[in-house]
Design an enzyme around this catalytic site. Structure first.
Site, PDB file in Angstrom:
ATOM      1  N   ALA A  26      37.171  33.803  89.197  1.00 28.09           N
ATOM      2  CA  ALA A  26      35.847  33.595  88.590  1.00 28.09           C
ATOM      3  C   ALA A  26      35.650  32.118  88.233  1.00 28.09           C
ATOM      4  O   ALA A  26      34.573  31.552  88.451  1.00 28.09           O
ATOM      5  CB  ALA A  26      35.712  34.467  87.346  1.00 28.09           C
ATOM      6  N   ARG A  29      35.043  30.123  91.538  1.00 30.41           N
ATOM      7  CA  ARG A  29      33.726  30.370  92.159  1.00 30.41           C
ATOM      8  C   ARG A  29      32.599  29.832  91.266  1.00 30.41           C
ATOM      9  O   ARG A  29      31.627  29.257  91.764  1.00 30.41           O
ATOM     10  CB  ARG A  29      33.548  31.871  92.405  1.00 30.41           C
ATOM     11  CG  ARG A  29      34.603  32.468  93.361  1.00 30.41           C
ATOM     12  CD  ARG A  29      34.079  32.593  94.772  1.00 30.41           C
ATOM     13  NE  ARG A  29      35.124  32.912  95.727  1.00 30.41           N
ATOM     14  CZ  ARG A  29      35.451  34.161  96.116  1.00 30.41           C
ATOM     15  NH1 ARG A  29      34.817  35.191  95.604  1.00 30.41           N
ATOM     16  NH2 ARG A  29      36.386  34.348  97.036  1.00 30.41           N
ATOM     17  N   ASP A 131      50.347  41.628  75.380  1.00 27.84           N
ATOM     18  CA  ASP A 131      50.625  42.004  73.989  1.00 27.84           C
ATOM     19  C   ASP A 131      49.348  42.185  73.160  1.00 27.84           C
ATOM     20  O   ASP A 131      49.381  42.803  72.105  1.00 27.84           O
ATOM     21  CB  ASP A 131      51.496  40.932  73.314  1.00 27.84           C
ATOM     22  CG  ASP A 131      52.790  40.695  74.055  1.00 27.84           C
ATOM     23  OD1 ASP A 131      53.242  41.624  74.738  1.00 27.84           O
ATOM     24  OD2 ASP A 131      53.340  39.586  73.961  1.00 27.84           O
TER      25      ASP A 131
HETATM   26  O1  F6P Z   1      53.932  38.230  77.895  1.00 31.82           O
HETATM   27  C1  F6P Z   1      54.328  38.750  76.703  1.00 31.82           C
HETATM   28  C2  F6P Z   1      55.727  39.236  76.784  1.00 31.82           C
HETATM   29  O2  F6P Z   1      55.810  40.083  77.898  1.00 31.82           O
HETATM   30  C3  F6P Z   1      56.248  39.952  75.560  1.00 31.82           C
HETATM   31  O3  F6P Z   1      55.797  41.269  75.477  1.00 31.82           O
HETATM   32  C4  F6P Z   1      57.725  39.801  75.733  1.00 31.82           C
HETATM   33  O4  F6P Z   1      58.387  39.813  74.503  1.00 31.82           O
HETATM   34  C5  F6P Z   1      57.861  38.465  76.374  1.00 31.82           C
HETATM   35  O5  F6P Z   1      56.613  38.184  76.989  1.00 31.82           O
HETATM   36  C6  F6P Z   1      58.945  38.382  77.420  1.00 31.82           C
HETATM   37  O6  F6P Z   1      58.885  37.133  78.004  1.00 31.82           O
HETATM   38  P1  F6P Z   1      59.801  36.558  79.161  1.00 31.82           P
HETATM   39  O7  F6P Z   1      58.911  36.374  80.336  1.00 31.82           O
HETATM   40  O8  F6P Z   1      60.279  35.261  78.632  1.00 31.82           O
HETATM   41  O9  F6P Z   1      60.896  37.535  79.410  1.00 31.82           O
END
Ligand code: F6P
Length: 355
Positions: A26, A29, A131
């Site tokens: 998005a 574009r 998250d």
């Molecule tokens: O993107 C968020 C998240 O997935 C969290 O839920 C998790 O604690 C963390 O990133 C894990 O990150 P990494 O990519 O460093 O393992």
């Protein structure tokens, strides 16, 4: 739209999230249709530090609406936080005539956006994190897909729990936020859920499980949000087994929750936020994050958003509010209260209908 922009840069940083590609598409574009070229920055802020960029055409973003992950790749770049790294990033912007940047990611990404804005590169943030832990927005790109993935996985575990009269503890991602856990616990018919936002009565859960077992219930699911000491742990499954006599397994879904094709919601929010980020940037805005509040897409000052976030997460006290107007202060407090109320209501709902 009047614009002084020659080129804008787009990057994805931090943990990837399904829907990031829809935002990139998005942005590309929308910018091109406003006569502005787009530079894709590879690997988040490290692409700026290490001069790793590529120009994006309308065709470069074709056929990515269905793809999880991010075509621009992602990274958590420590060098960008140093003066030297920042100087290299600014030099890359100058070299490619990048007059503004759209940064997609979570709270760490927005701190980087503020640093760039403070050094004269207008930067706009788009919340992307499975998250959904950014206090200023009701919704962050990736959350819906991640939750649907959890639902799919837990439904499978449920089938086998029911066949074998077992319990499965399922640990889901979320960092320190329990949104994925509490929502999927409700959606999957879990008997209980452990999140950091609400008290958890362990003995009451064992008692309930024993009662339900006596009542003929065969399969049990307990959802646990990651990083919760004592519970996000295979030892918790053992304890459930000892206390209830129900054979209990432990499953950590981990990064499987972060991949996969984006759902309709993440595709549409990605498109909406991407387009709005371009409009804001070209209108001369900087250091704002595009948020969803009460079903509207709005631009929120990043400092305001970060204060709300720090306050909600207990990383700052109310003295940090003093630099804001009375109206802003009550806006920040309302955002924090809304999050708290949400978890309280969802926990009450789970306890009312689980059984
Ligand atoms: O993107 C968020 C998240 O997935 C969290 O839920 C998790 O604690 C963390 O990133 C894990 O990150 P990494 O990519 O460093 O393992």
């Amino acid at each position: 739209m009047a614009t002084k922009f020659r080129r804008i840069g787009v990057l994805t940083s931090g943990g990837d999230a399904p829907g990031m590609n829809n935002a990139i598409r998005a942005i590309t574009r929308a910018a091109l249709s406003n006569g502005v070229e787009v530079i894709g920055i590879n690997g988040g802020y490290s692409g700026l530090v290490n001069d790793n960029v590529r120009q994006l055409s309308a065709r470069d973003v074709s056929n990515i609406v269905t793809r999880g992950g991010t075509i621009l790749y992602s990274d958590r770049c420590l060098e960008f936080k140093t003066e030297e790294g920042m100087a290299k990033a600014i030099a890359t912007c100058k070299k490619y005539n990048i007059d503004g940047i759209i940064a997609c990611g979570g709270d760490g990404t927005f701190r980087g956006a503020t640093d760039l804005s403070n050094r004269g590169i207008p930067t706009i943030g788009i919340p992307c994190t499975i998250d959904n832990d950014i206090t200023s927005t009701d919704y962050a790109i990736g959350y819906d897909t991640a939750m649907n993935t959890v639902v799919e996985m837990v439904d499978r575990l449920r089938d086998t729990c029911e066949s074998h009269a077992r319990c499965n503890v399922v640990e889901v991602m979320g960092n320190h936020a329990g949104g994925i856990a509490i929502q999927t616990a409700i959606a999957c018919g879990a008997v209980d859920c452990v999140i950091s936002e609400a008290p958890f009565d362990e003995e009451a859960m064992y008692e309930k499980m024993r009662r339900l077992k006596a009542d003929g219930k065969r399969g049990f699911i307990v959802i646990v949000s990651e990083l919760i000491p004592g519970y996000a742990d295979p030892a918790f499954a053992k304890k459930i087994q000892e206390k209830t006599g129900i054979e209990t397994k432990f499953a950590r879904l981990a990064h499987v929750v972060r991949g996969g094709n984006p759902t309709l919601r993440d595709r549409v929010v990605g498109a909406r936020m991407g387009s709005m980020a371009v409009a804001e940037l070209l209108a001369g805005k900087s250091n704002v994050v595009i948020c969803e509040q009460e079903n509207e897409t709005v631009a929120v000052d990043i400092n305001f958003a970060q204060t709300a976030d720090r306050l909600y997460k207990g990383k700052a006290d109310e003295s940090e509010l003093e630099k804001y107007s009375k109206e802003e202060q009550s806006g920040i407090l309302r955002l924090c209260e809304k999050k708290r109320r949400y978890f309280k209501d969802m926990t009450a709902l789970l306890s009312e209908i689980s059984g």
